[in-house]
Motif scaffolding. Structure first.
Motif, PDB file in Angstrom:
ATOM      1  N   HIS A 141       0.846  -1.195   0.000  1.00  0.00           N
ATOM      2  CA  HIS A 141       0.000   0.000   0.000  1.00  0.00           C
ATOM      3  C   HIS A 141       0.887   1.253   0.000  1.00  0.00           C
ATOM      4  O   HIS A 141       1.900   1.292   0.718  1.00  0.00           O
ATOM      5  CB  HIS A 141      -0.886  -0.009   1.240  1.00  0.00           C
ATOM      6  CG  HIS A 141      -2.006   0.974   1.152  1.00  0.00           C
ATOM      7  ND1 HIS A 141      -1.825   2.323   1.309  1.00  0.00           N
ATOM      8  CD2 HIS A 141      -3.313   0.804   0.889  1.00  0.00           C
ATOM      9  CE1 HIS A 141      -2.984   2.946   1.169  1.00  0.00           C
ATOM     10  NE2 HIS A 141      -3.906   2.044   0.911  1.00  0.00           N
ATOM     11  N   PRO A 142       0.539   2.272  -0.792  1.00  0.00           N
ATOM     12  CA  PRO A 142       1.355   3.498  -0.852  1.00  0.00           C
ATOM     13  C   PRO A 142       1.611   4.136   0.515  1.00  0.00           C
ATOM     14  O   PRO A 142       2.567   4.907   0.672  1.00  0.00           O
ATOM     15  CB  PRO A 142       0.523   4.421  -1.750  1.00  0.00           C
ATOM     16  CG  PRO A 142      -0.177   3.471  -2.667  1.00  0.00           C
ATOM     17  CD  PRO A 142      -0.524   2.271  -1.807  1.00  0.00           C
ATOM     18  N   CYS A 145       5.186   3.471   1.362  1.00  0.00           N
ATOM     19  CA  CYS A 145       6.190   3.735   0.335  1.00  0.00           C
ATOM     20  C   CYS A 145       7.490   4.266   0.927  1.00  0.00           C
ATOM     21  O   CYS A 145       8.576   3.848   0.532  1.00  0.00           O
ATOM     22  CB  CYS A 145       5.635   4.726  -0.688  1.00  0.00           C
ATOM     23  SG  CYS A 145       6.735   5.051  -2.066  1.00  0.00           S
ATOM     24  N   SER A 152       4.724   0.045  -5.277  1.00  0.00           N
ATOM     25  CA  SER A 152       3.447   0.576  -4.790  1.00  0.00           C
ATOM     26  C   SER A 152       2.212   0.095  -5.525  1.00  0.00           C
ATOM     27  O   SER A 152       1.104   0.283  -5.040  1.00  0.00           O
ATOM     28  CB  SER A 152       3.482   2.112  -4.840  1.00  0.00           C
ATOM     29  OG  SER A 152       4.548   2.619  -4.070  1.00  0.00           O
ATOM     30  N   THR A 153       2.382  -0.481  -6.709  1.00  0.00           N
ATOM     31  CA  THR A 153       1.208  -0.972  -7.438  1.00  0.00           C
ATOM     32  C   THR A 153       1.517  -2.330  -8.055  1.00  0.00           C
ATOM     33  O   THR A 153       2.678  -2.691  -8.286  1.00  0.00           O
ATOM     34  CB  THR A 153       0.779  -0.022  -8.576  1.00  0.00           C
ATOM     35  OG1 THR A 153       1.805   0.037  -9.565  1.00  0.00           O
ATOM     36  CG2 THR A 153       0.459   1.372  -8.061  1.00  0.00           C
ATOM     37  N   GLN A 156       3.374  -2.023 -11.310  1.00  0.00           N
ATOM     38  CA  GLN A 156       4.801  -1.785 -11.121  1.00  0.00           C
ATOM     39  C   GLN A 156       5.522  -3.090 -10.792  1.00  0.00           C
ATOM     40  O   GLN A 156       6.621  -3.354 -11.295  1.00  0.00           O
ATOM     41  CB  GLN A 156       4.957  -0.763  -9.998  1.00  0.00           C
ATOM     42  CG  GLN A 156       6.327  -0.185  -9.831  1.00  0.00           C
ATOM     43  CD  GLN A 156       6.425   0.605  -8.528  1.00  0.00           C
ATOM     44  OE1 GLN A 156       5.532   0.570  -7.688  1.00  0.00           O
ATOM     45  NE2 GLN A 156       7.524   1.323  -8.382  1.00  0.00           N
ATOM     46  N   TRP A 179      -6.415  -2.909  -3.024  1.00  0.00           N
ATOM     47  CA  TRP A 179      -7.867  -2.776  -3.234  1.00  0.00           C
ATOM     48  C   TRP A 179      -8.293  -1.410  -3.778  1.00  0.00           C
ATOM     49  O   TRP A 179      -9.282  -1.295  -4.495  1.00  0.00           O
ATOM     50  CB  TRP A 179      -8.606  -3.067  -1.918  1.00  0.00           C
ATOM     51  CG  TRP A 179      -8.553  -1.927  -0.949  1.00  0.00           C
ATOM     52  CD1 TRP A 179      -7.523  -1.595  -0.131  1.00  0.00           C
ATOM     53  CD2 TRP A 179      -9.581  -0.964  -0.719  1.00  0.00           C
ATOM     54  NE1 TRP A 179      -7.828  -0.484   0.598  1.00  0.00           N
ATOM     55  CE2 TRP A 179      -9.092  -0.079   0.271  1.00  0.00           C
ATOM     56  CE3 TRP A 179     -10.864  -0.751  -1.230  1.00  0.00           C
ATOM     57  CZ2 TRP A 179      -9.844   1.003   0.732  1.00  0.00           C
ATOM     58  CZ3 TRP A 179     -11.613   0.327  -0.765  1.00  0.00           C
ATOM     59  CH2 TRP A 179     -11.111   1.185   0.211  1.00  0.00           C
ATOM     60  N   TRP A 180      -7.544  -0.363  -3.442  1.00  0.00           N
ATOM     61  CA  TRP A 180      -7.894   1.015  -3.801  1.00  0.00           C
ATOM     62  C   TRP A 180      -7.531   1.335  -5.254  1.00  0.00           C
ATOM     63  O   TRP A 180      -7.940   2.373  -5.777  1.00  0.00           O
ATOM     64  CB  TRP A 180      -7.084   1.961  -2.893  1.00  0.00           C
ATOM     65  CG  TRP A 180      -5.633   1.663  -3.072  1.00  0.00           C
ATOM     66  CD1 TRP A 180      -4.889   0.756  -2.363  1.00  0.00           C
ATOM     67  CD2 TRP A 180      -4.771   2.154  -4.101  1.00  0.00           C
ATOM     68  NE1 TRP A 180      -3.620   0.667  -2.890  1.00  0.00           N
ATOM     69  CE2 TRP A 180      -3.523   1.506  -3.955  1.00  0.00           C
ATOM     70  CE3 TRP A 180      -4.944   3.081  -5.131  1.00  0.00           C
ATOM     71  CZ2 TRP A 180      -2.449   1.751  -4.798  1.00  0.00           C
ATOM     72  CZ3 TRP A 180      -3.869   3.329  -5.977  1.00  0.00           C
ATOM     73  CH2 TRP A 180      -2.635   2.661  -5.800  1.00  0.00           C
ATOM     74  N   ASP A 181      -6.737   0.500  -5.912  1.00  0.00           N
ATOM     75  CA  ASP A 181      -6.115   0.859  -7.194  1.00  0.00           C
ATOM     76  C   ASP A 181      -7.154   0.895  -8.320  1.00  0.00           C
ATOM     77  O   ASP A 181      -7.768  -0.123  -8.630  1.00  0.00           O
ATOM     78  CB  ASP A 181      -5.025  -0.176  -7.503  1.00  0.00           C
ATOM     79  CG  ASP A 181      -4.225   0.147  -8.763  1.00  0.00           C
ATOM     80  OD1 ASP A 181      -4.656   1.003  -9.560  1.00  0.00           O
ATOM     81  OD2 ASP A 181      -3.172  -0.477  -8.957  1.00  0.00           O
ATOM     82  N   PRO A 182      -7.341   2.068  -8.950  1.00  0.00           N
ATOM     83  CA  PRO A 182      -8.381   2.167  -9.990  1.00  0.00           C
ATOM     84  C   PRO A 182      -8.084   1.315 -11.225  1.00  0.00           C
ATOM     85  O   PRO A 182      -8.994   1.105 -12.031  1.00  0.00           O
ATOM     86  CB  PRO A 182      -8.415   3.656 -10.339  1.00  0.00           C
ATOM     87  CG  PRO A 182      -7.265   4.286  -9.662  1.00  0.00           C
ATOM     88  CD  PRO A 182      -6.732   3.360  -8.618  1.00  0.00           C
TER      89      PRO A 182
END
Lengths: 272, 272
Positions: A141-142, A145, A152-153, A156, A179-182
């Motif tokens: 999760h960012p 970081c 972070s993703t 990536q 979970w938050w990643d669009p």
């Protein structure tokens, strides 16, 4: 085969022997282990306990922390990762999870830290391949970081894994972290063949005072687990589903009750 | 013209009148305002104070919170956004910042919440255009996805802004929210013509116990501000650079000293 796996940090007070017994009592077939309790037990003894119980090791946590500048600290980190690879091999773990590390002290060069992670992974792959151990890059999760994981993703992590065979370098899909990643739906589809570990725990609010203990039992927070389980299903992943929860309340509860609740919430929120 | 802007929440104890006086004492030419203190002062009076001091309003915070399901609560939120637009127009603010809101209570449908944000923005644009107010979509750090802002990346904000004229719907680039993003360089380049607000504050560790007060003064944390200032420069942004810090220690300090420190750190870490 039952896919549910107990990551031993979910029952933090249990030793490896106790966690193995707890899994057997609960009818589980998988366990996720951490290096520190495995070392406290002895690697060979931990491997024997797991095998005698008929369990399999879904993951070993963790290698990584390879963002240091070239020098002694970086070499020590890479050596420690080789020891982690040896341990994962001895345990027959499905993968060694890599938490890649944050910014070195005093550095604000995020791109540089990320480049050193890529270099570090490349340095470890031959050793891991020789040992038959799959490395698993975990996007964090960012929130983490700066001090824990500059990866972070999921995209990536996939970019970083791309130069290597999927059997050598995979990725971790941990609902808490992604979970938050669009763009996560496309990223999970892109992960086909690369998913080394699927982990579930919930994002809870209000955010706890200790950012490292902010993970919740499935159903206590905001994540739609079935959505993610279907996405990894569609990407062809049929391995263990590991529950890893860092949470002061969960750690204070009776571990057998935690495992029973984990089973219940898994049935209610992850399956189906 | 000096681009530095004091967001009044950085000097949280100051009223609008006190913050305006403080900006004048410090030789600043811009101020960022919040609705609650503006309403406490009276919108017309706040506009008069700002104009008499020769200041300009870099942004008004905040509209948004438009993730509710269709019904009375959603209509009330949209009405409140129209009042915020009126206030931004009265103040001559460069933009009205939209913090879009988190998941409705009990909902785990993140994609649905994001779709309702897009619908809500579309519903507000004609009103904003008639008032001559630019809406500024603010991507929030993924830390706040569940309870504050389901808009999590700059690319996602740009996608949501794309159907509208850049003069009607822009985006906020806040270093605290976007610094971790591995694709942020490309996203800022893509933001050319859409950057309505550029905000700076630092990511500090260890992460504070109150997740809402986790922002630090530039230089106290891990963000390379010059990198981001050059990126927004290259995207053609030449507007105010706003400092918005939510931090218990900053709020406890003497506001004039906070402004002086902000100026010093801005010179050291953002310019050049």
């Amino acid at each position: 085969m039952d896919r549910l796996s107990l990551n031993q940090r979910t029952t933090e007070r249990w030793s490896v022997a106790e966690a193995v017994d707890g899994c057997v009592r609960a009818g589980l077939q998988w366990i996720g282990l951490w290096r520190e309790p495995v070392q406290a037990c002895g690697v060979a003894e931990a491997a024997r306990l797991v095998a005698d119980a008929g369990l399999r090791v879904s993951s070993l946590c963790r290698g990584g922390f390879i963002t240091e500048f070239p020098g002694a600290a970086r070499e020590a980190a890479l050596d420690d990762n080789r020891r982690a690879i040896d341990e994962a091999a001895a345990l027959g773990a499905d993968c060694l999870v890599l938490v890649v590390g944050g910014l070195p002290s005093g550095s604000r060069d995020l791109a540089g830290a990320r480049a050193r992670v890529a270099d570090g992974v490349a340095a470890l792959v031959p050793y891991a391949e020789a040992a038959g151990v799959r490395l698993a890059l975990e996007p964090m999760h960012p929130l983490y970081c700066a001090d824990r994981g500059v990866l972070s993703t999921l995209d990536q992590a996939l970019d970083m894994a791309a130069p290597f065979a999927p059997s050598s370098v995979g990725v971790v899909v941990d609902t808490f972290h992604v979970w938050w990643d669009p763009t996560v739906e496309a990223a999970i589809a892109r992960s086909a063949g690369r998913i080394a570990s699927f982990q579930v725990c919930d994002w809870i609010t209000p955010f706890p005072a200790d950012a490292l203990l902010s993970r919740g039992m499935m159903g206590d927070g905001h994540i739609d687990f079935r959505h993610f389980r279907r996405l990894v299903d569609a990407a062809g992943f049929d391995g263990p589903i590991e529950v890893e929860i860092f949470n002061a309340d969960v750690w204070a509860a009776d571990p057998d009750e935690v495992v029973a609740l984990m089973r219940k919430r898994y049935d209610e929120h992850v399956l189906g």
